[in-house]
Design an enzyme around this catalytic site. Structure first.
Site, PDB file in Angstrom:
ATOM      1  N   TYR A 140      -8.645  -4.447  -3.603  1.00 57.42           N
ATOM      2  CA  TYR A 140      -7.734  -3.625  -2.607  1.00 57.42           C
ATOM      3  C   TYR A 140      -8.623  -3.638  -1.107  1.00 57.42           C
ATOM      4  O   TYR A 140      -7.703  -3.759  -0.132  1.00 57.42           O
ATOM      5  CB  TYR A 140      -8.023  -2.044  -2.902  1.00 57.42           C
ATOM      6  CG  TYR A 140      -7.478  -1.278  -2.026  1.00 57.42           C
ATOM      7  CD1 TYR A 140      -6.065  -1.355  -1.840  1.00 57.42           C
ATOM      8  CD2 TYR A 140      -8.354  -0.323  -1.437  1.00 57.42           C
ATOM      9  CE1 TYR A 140      -5.328  -0.189  -0.878  1.00 57.42           C
ATOM     10  CE2 TYR A 140      -7.671   0.508  -0.389  1.00 57.42           C
ATOM     11  CZ  TYR A 140      -6.266   0.635  -0.365  1.00 57.42           C
ATOM     12  OH  TYR A 140      -5.684   1.605   0.561  1.00 57.42           O
ATOM     13  N   SER A 167      -6.502   0.125   5.824  1.00 60.53           N
ATOM     14  CA  SER A 167      -7.238   1.252   5.207  1.00 60.53           C
ATOM     15  C   SER A 167      -8.653   1.101   5.761  1.00 60.53           C
ATOM     16  O   SER A 167      -9.258  -0.090   5.812  1.00 60.53           O
ATOM     17  CB  SER A 167      -6.886   1.334   3.909  1.00 60.53           C
ATOM     18  OG  SER A 167      -7.972   2.283   3.025  1.00 60.53           O
TER      19      SER A 167
END
Length: 325
Positions: free
Chosen positions: A186, A160
């Site tokens: 994350y 991502s």
């Protein structure tokens, strides 16, 4: 190792997974797609099955997975229990797959959690690092003989642009000493996804195993945003004042069909033949982004560094107790 630089791709930011797979015949191929019963994972899985592949969906919640694929009952999709935060279940899945005697043509490490509160698995590992990276590390290692058996196979790991938010902290990857920040965690896990693809490609190339990582685009209409409030989602700029997703693929805002495209491109595109170990976006190999001054495209240097990738592989072996023999 393929150069981390764009090529002349036939596709782009607005392309859909259906456009990528059009004309491809996957009969006789076997694919495993984690997180393949929701969001972009389901879109990739169903399209591959429609193209003739046998698609296996490891599922933490088999009942939920079965409900999700009921509309596609005519397709060759099989659900097998597995939880990426449970090493024993990953081992059981890998052993089950080996016992089938099948080779594995495509492994898509798609499942992820994002920005959750501090949760730990039974080993004490932070949940995002455990699910997004370590679970997929163990799964890939467990399926390695089947990937090798295929002769030519691809391992696609969904990273991502969130990797901009955090590098891998090798001193404290599980937030045992440092203060927990859900977005830093994350980011670390997504940087790990990109580095993992480099390390897989380095080890697998001689056996026909090539690996890729990618940014799918910003897609808010998926379960990935389950830990975000409506206000937090609005603050991202990915929805309008009424909470309706904004679709602007050239600026990274995509629907599920566009969001699944780069995963599909990495998995089957002939444009990537004899290539591997690179981070992709918008159906192309992404450029390296050196500056962080408002630039939200490409891959940061720490997520495409071969030495860091090797360091991560060794750490993953130490933490999980698994590796390639």
């Amino acid at each position: 190792m393929t150069e981390q630089a764009p090529l002349q791709s036939k596709f782009g930011a607005a392309s859909t997974a259906a456009e990528i797979i059009q004309g491809h015949n996957l009969y006789g191929k076997v694919a495993v797609v984690t997180g393949g019963y929701s969001g972009i994972g389901l879109e990739v899985a169903r399209l591959m099955a429609q193209a003739g592949a046998k698609v296996i969906l490891p599922a933490r919640n088999p009942e939920k997975a079965q409900t999700a694929i009921e509309p596609y009952a005519d397709l060759n999709m099989e659900i097998v229990p597995m939880n990426l935060m449970d090493p024993e279940s990953i081992t059981a899945f890998s052993q089950w797959f080996a016992q089938t005697g099948q080779s594995l043509d495509i492994l898509i490490n798609n499942a992820a959690i994002m920005a959750c509160p501090l949760i730990r698995d039974d080993r004490g590992f932070e949940a995002q690092f455990s699910t997004n990276h370590l679970g997929h590390f163990q799964l890939t290692v467990g399926l390695w003989p089947a990937l090798r058996m295929a002769g030519t196979s691809r391992v696609v790991t969904v990273s991502s642009r969130g990797h901009f938010r955090g590098q891998v902290d090798f001193d404290d990857p599980n937030f045992m000493s440092r203060a927990y920040d859900q977005w830093e965690a994350y980011g670390q896990s997504k940087s790990a996804n990109a580095l993992f693809a480099m390390a897989v490609d380095r080890r697998g190339q001689s056996d026909g195993i090539r690996a890729f990582s990618l940014h799918p685009g910003g897609i808010v209409s998926t379960n990935l945003a389950q830990f975000m409030t409506d206000d937090q989602i609005k603050a991202t700029g990915f929805v309008d004042d009424n909470g309706i997703p904004i679709i602007d693929p050239e600026n990274g805002k995509k629907n599920i069909y566009q969001g699944a495209a780069t995963t599909m491109w990495c998995a089957i595109s002939p444009e990537l033949e004899d290539k591997g170990g690179v981070y992709c976006e918008d159906c192309n190999i992404a450029p390296i982004t050196i500056t962080d001054q408002g630039v939200r495209k490409g891959v940061r240097p720490w997520a495409c560094d071969a030495d860091i990738a090797e360091r991560l592989w060794k750490l993953s072996e130490e933490l999980t107790g698994f590796g390639l023999s």
